[in-house]
Design a protein around this motif. Structure first.
Motif, mmCIF file in Angstrom:
data_model
loop_
_atom_site.group_PDB
_atom_site.id
_atom_site.type_symbol
_atom_site.label_atom_id
_atom_site.label_comp_id
_atom_site.label_asym_id
_atom_site.label_seq_id
_atom_site.Cartn_x
_atom_site.Cartn_y
_atom_site.Cartn_z
ATOM 1 N N ALA A 470 34.893 27.992 31.458
ATOM 2 C CA ALA A 470 35.050 26.779 32.263
ATOM 3 C C ALA A 470 35.532 25.639 31.372
ATOM 4 O O ALA A 470 35.267 25.616 30.166
ATOM 5 C CB ALA A 470 33.746 26.400 32.949
ATOM 6 N N VAL A 471 36.228 24.685 32.000
ATOM 7 C CA VAL A 471 36.704 23.485 31.296
ATOM 8 C C VAL A 471 36.115 22.265 31.982
ATOM 9 O O VAL A 471 36.170 22.144 33.218
ATOM 10 C CB VAL A 471 38.244 23.399 31.306
ATOM 11 C CG1 VAL A 471 38.710 22.116 30.610
ATOM 12 C CG2 VAL A 471 38.861 24.618 30.632
ATOM 13 N N LEU A 473 36.353 18.167 32.284
ATOM 14 C CA LEU A 473 37.288 17.077 32.029
ATOM 15 C C LEU A 473 36.650 15.739 32.370
ATOM 16 O O LEU A 473 36.170 15.532 33.488
ATOM 17 C CB LEU A 473 38.554 17.256 32.879
ATOM 18 C CG LEU A 473 39.333 18.566 32.692
ATOM 19 C CD1 LEU A 473 40.482 18.644 33.685
ATOM 20 C CD2 LEU A 473 39.851 18.687 31.267
ATOM 21 N N PHE A 502 45.008 18.242 34.125
ATOM 22 C CA PHE A 502 44.575 19.381 34.941
ATOM 23 C C PHE A 502 45.514 20.565 34.738
ATOM 24 O O PHE A 502 45.060 21.711 34.616
ATOM 25 C CB PHE A 502 44.534 18.977 36.417
ATOM 26 C CG PHE A 502 44.016 20.054 37.323
ATOM 27 C CD1 PHE A 502 42.662 20.181 37.575
ATOM 28 C CD2 PHE A 502 44.888 20.951 37.929
ATOM 29 C CE1 PHE A 502 42.173 21.179 38.408
ATOM 30 C CE2 PHE A 502 44.415 21.951 38.765
ATOM 31 C CZ PHE A 502 43.051 22.062 39.003
ATOM 32 N N SER A 505 44.727 22.249 31.537
ATOM 33 C CA SER A 505 43.421 22.915 31.614
ATOM 34 C C SER A 505 43.497 24.216 32.394
ATOM 35 O O SER A 505 42.808 25.191 32.088
ATOM 36 C CB SER A 505 42.395 21.985 32.268
ATOM 37 O OG SER A 505 42.290 20.776 31.558
ATOM 38 N N LEU A 506 44.336 24.234 33.393
ATOM 39 C CA LEU A 506 44.471 25.404 34.251
ATOM 40 C C LEU A 506 44.964 26.621 33.472
ATOM 41 O O LEU A 506 44.672 27.764 33.845
ATOM 42 C CB LEU A 506 45.428 25.083 35.405
ATOM 43 C CG LEU A 506 45.370 25.959 36.657
ATOM 44 C CD1 LEU A 506 43.961 25.990 37.229
ATOM 45 C CD2 LEU A 506 46.352 25.439 37.693
ATOM 46 N N SER A 509 41.544 27.949 31.839
ATOM 47 C CA SER A 509 40.598 28.565 32.774
ATOM 48 C C SER A 509 40.817 28.008 34.171
ATOM 49 O O SER A 509 41.112 26.811 34.322
ATOM 50 C CB SER A 509 39.154 28.298 32.329
ATOM 51 O OG SER A 509 38.238 28.757 33.316
ATOM 52 N N ASN A 511 38.448 27.723 36.245
ATOM 53 C CA ASN A 511 37.166 27.103 36.599
ATOM 54 C C ASN A 511 37.070 25.749 35.897
ATOM 55 O O ASN A 511 36.840 25.669 34.693
ATOM 56 C CB ASN A 511 36.014 28.009 36.171
ATOM 57 C CG ASN A 511 36.171 29.412 36.719
ATOM 58 O OD1 ASN A 511 36.463 29.599 37.900
ATOM 59 N ND2 ASN A 511 36.015 30.411 35.860
ATOM 60 N N ILE A 512 37.263 24.701 36.681
ATOM 61 C CA ILE A 512 37.365 23.352 36.120
ATOM 62 C C ILE A 512 36.397 22.417 36.836
ATOM 63 O O ILE A 512 36.285 22.442 38.064
ATOM 64 C CB ILE A 512 38.800 22.813 36.251
ATOM 65 C CG1 ILE A 512 39.767 23.695 35.443
ATOM 66 C CG2 ILE A 512 38.900 21.365 35.795
ATOM 67 C CD1 ILE A 512 41.237 23.365 35.649
ATOM 68 N N TYR A 514 35.898 18.377 37.099
ATOM 69 C CA TYR A 514 36.633 17.144 36.798
ATOM 70 C C TYR A 514 35.749 15.954 37.165
ATOM 71 O O TYR A 514 35.448 15.729 38.334
ATOM 72 C CB TYR A 514 37.919 17.123 37.615
ATOM 73 C CG TYR A 514 39.097 16.448 36.937
ATOM 74 C CD1 TYR A 514 38.929 15.393 36.053
ATOM 75 C CD2 TYR A 514 40.403 16.865 37.198
ATOM 76 C CE1 TYR A 514 40.011 14.784 35.447
ATOM 77 C CE2 TYR A 514 41.497 16.278 36.589
ATOM 78 C CZ TYR A 514 41.298 15.235 35.713
ATOM 79 O OH TYR A 514 42.380 14.635 35.109
ATOM 80 N N TYR A 553 34.813 20.287 41.563
ATOM 81 C CA TYR A 553 34.688 21.644 41.036
ATOM 82 C C TYR A 553 35.794 22.521 41.619
ATOM 83 O O TYR A 553 36.031 22.512 42.835
ATOM 84 C CB TYR A 553 33.324 22.236 41.391
ATOM 85 C CG TYR A 553 32.153 21.447 40.860
ATOM 86 C CD1 TYR A 553 31.752 21.558 39.536
ATOM 87 C CD2 TYR A 553 31.437 20.582 41.691
ATOM 88 C CE1 TYR A 553 30.672 20.847 39.048
ATOM 89 C CE2 TYR A 553 30.356 19.855 41.212
ATOM 90 C CZ TYR A 553 29.977 19.986 39.889
ATOM 91 O OH TYR A 553 28.913 19.272 39.405
#
Length: 570
Positions: A470-471, A473, A502, A505-506, A509, A511-512, A514, A553
């Motif tokens: 997961a990331v 932000l 974003f 980040s994608l 992963s 699964n972000i 923010y 999420y």
């Protein structure tokens, strides 16, 4: 949805703070390139309390106050839809065959009640023209035929046909059919054929009549459907706004703004084609009493802190960078000294008197630079976010803009291995020391670099890239001044561009999580979900009844409610 429910998911009881879904939605978009996309999402709210920490932070000279009064004075903002006669010879010829206008009609049985779709109240949302035509075809064809050729039937047959038409009339006709006989588009549809064609039979006229009526009804249905979708869009937008979100959708994104049958249509933003939603209005009623408070969770200093910005952005000699904290030479970073250090700085003083909300162990050696006071996530909110993220086999989390480490510490306390990235060596030093105070320094890898550079390195060499679950932000928002706008623009408000963040980040992963201002445009957040091809959840953080921030999420981090099963409110 019941706000008193004790569960949001199978493991809701494991969460430290309760959170509940307020509604869910599904939106069909037409994208700028003409392709179609569908986004599903949830709206939720977390109820977080830290009255005790706030109480411990207040000025000593202040008298005790009830918990509900323990709110620091801050700037408040509210985020605040007649038939002409036929004298032609052709008509006279047809009249010789008395009552043929009735005889050509299809026969029906007395118990056939086609079209009877009843609901207790409201309107029926037809899902397609075929569904509406199945319900209304008999009525609209026979009623218009009776209107045009009823004079050529016996009085008995006129009454019989009128009775059948009344029985077969749909419970919910479209707008253009509500006063069918007054609509000029349905008058004299085929009667002119008796004037222009010699030797034409009623069978031929009736077949033509059925075809023309169906074409006219199909055209009217699509007009009606466009208006209905626009109405539902506006209703959903208003409901979302009443819950305290900033919708962000523009008039040009609603279906009534364009002719969707125009093949040359050009749009610069995703166009809404259809919406489905269910939103619990009881939360909107609760929200009316909630006051908005300037967030202590802003992720960048205000514009008045120019000196701090200069210090943090000036080029640094790598040889001069030290990541070990020296309490003798860097006393200005010790958070417990802030009352004296920032005695003449009212902006910091305001945060100092909420200091234990930021770090409950602040007096045990927490260090922060000036920007850290603005940017760190309140500890209780950070705890809840970590509680949401570190589960379902999430064990490695990237904190892309770690700052002084508030979120990274909470992820580590939940058992995750954290990769904490920040390009400011002073704040990264603070994050490292603060992790030591909380006893989780060994669970965090600290990287002093630009997040974009780190992501590019991982993308270029997969061997160097860790397996990330997961990331998280939390980029700079531009300081507390963001609250002066009704809506926060993700592209221009974040620094760097929040959409670019974003996208990068994608690649690490899907699964972000923010972390953003509460007034971030929902329209932009849904566009991110389109890019990610995943569902989303927008969770408000209600801290002591104040809506402070939102966390969005994506991927498997988003709560999944069952999909809306019909269009509009139900």
């Amino acid at each position: 949805m019941d706000s008193s429910s004790e569960s949001v998911g199978d493991d809701q009881g494991d969460y430290q703070y309760p959170w509940f879904p307020m509604g869910h939605f599904g939106i069909n978009f037409i994208q700028t390139d003409g392709s179609k996309a569908y986004v599903e999402g949830e709206l939720s709210r977390a109820y977080i309390k830290d009255y005790e920490l706030l109480k411990a932070s207040k000025r000593k000279k202040e008298e005790k106050q009830p918990a509900e009064q323990l709110q620091v004075d801050m700037d408040e903002m509210s985020l605040q839809d007649s038939v002409p006669e036929d004298n032609g010879e052709a008509t006279d010829k047809l009249l010789e065959d008395k009552d043929m206008a009735y005889e050509v009609l299809p026969k029906w049985s007395s118990d056939k009640k086609k079209g009877k779709k009843r609901k207790a109240k409201g309107r029926y949302n037809y899902h397609s023209f075929e569904e509406y035509w199945d319900v209304s075809s008999f009525w609209v064809i026979q009623r218009t035929w009776l209107n045009d050729f009823g004079g050529q039937m016996t009085e008995e047959n006129q009454k019989e046909l009128l009775k059948k038409c009344d029985e077969m009339k749909p419970i919910y006709p479209i707008e253009q059919h509500e006063n069918l006989l007054e609509n000029p588009d349905y008058q004299n549809i085929t009667k002119s054929l008796t004037e222009t064609k010699e030797g034409v039979t009623f069978e031929e006229i009736y077949a033509e009549h059925c075809d023309l009526i169906k074409k006219q009804t199909e055209n009217d249905y699509h007009i009606y459907q466009t208006k209905e979708v626009t109405r539902r869009c506006k209703d959903m937008i208003n409901r979302v706004k009443r819950l305290g979100y900033a919708p962000g959708f523009e008039e040009s994104q609603l279906p009534s703004f364009y002719d969707l049958n125009d093949k040359d249509i050009k749009i610069d933003k995703p166009l809404i084609k259809e919406v489905r939603y269910q939103i619990d209005e009881s939360y909107a009623k609760k929200f009316v009493g909630d006051k908005f408070e300037e967030s202590t969770a802003s992720t960048s200093e205000s514009s008045s802190s120019a000196e701090s910005q200069i210090e943090s952005t000036a080029p640094l000699n790598p040889k001069e960078i030290r990541f070990n904290f020296d309490p003798e030479t860097e006393q200005h970073l010790i958070a417990s000294n802030a009352e004296k250090l920032y005695a003449n700085d009212p902006e910091i003083s305001k945060y100092y008197y909420q200091r234990y909300r930021l770090f409950s162990r602040l007096d045990e050696g927490i260090i922060m630079d000036r920007e850290g006071w603005f940017s760190v996530t309140p500890e209780a909110i950070a705890e809840h976010i970590a509680d949401r993220v570190v589960r379902h086999n999430v064990s490695v989390v990237v904190d892309a803009f770690t700052g002084v480490g508030g979120n990274a510490i909470q992820f580590a306390l939940r058992g995750a291995h954290v990769i904490a990235i920040d390009m400011d060596p002073v704040r990264l030093k603070c994050a490292r020391e603060n992790a030591r105070v909380y006893g989780v320094a060994d669970y965090i890898d600290f990287i002093c670099a630009d997040f974009f550079d780190v992501a590019a390195t991982w993308a270029a060499d997969k061997k160097l890239a860790p397996k990330v679950d997961a990331v998280f932000l939390s980029p700079p928002w531009g300081g507390p001044s963001y609250l002066k706008s009704k809506e926060f623009d993700l592209a221009t408000g974040c620094c760097p561009n929040g959409i670019d963040i974003f996208d990068v980040s994608l690649k690490i992963s899907p699964n972000i999580a923010y972390f953003l201002p509460r007034n971030t445009k929902v329209s932009q957040l849904t566009e991110l979900a389109i890019k990610a091809k995943t569902r989303m959840e927008i969770e408000q953080s209600s801290l002591n009844t104040k809506i402070k921030t939102i966390t969005v999420y994506y991927g498997k981090l988003a709560y999944r409610e069952k999909s809306p099963k019909s269009s509009g409110d139900y």
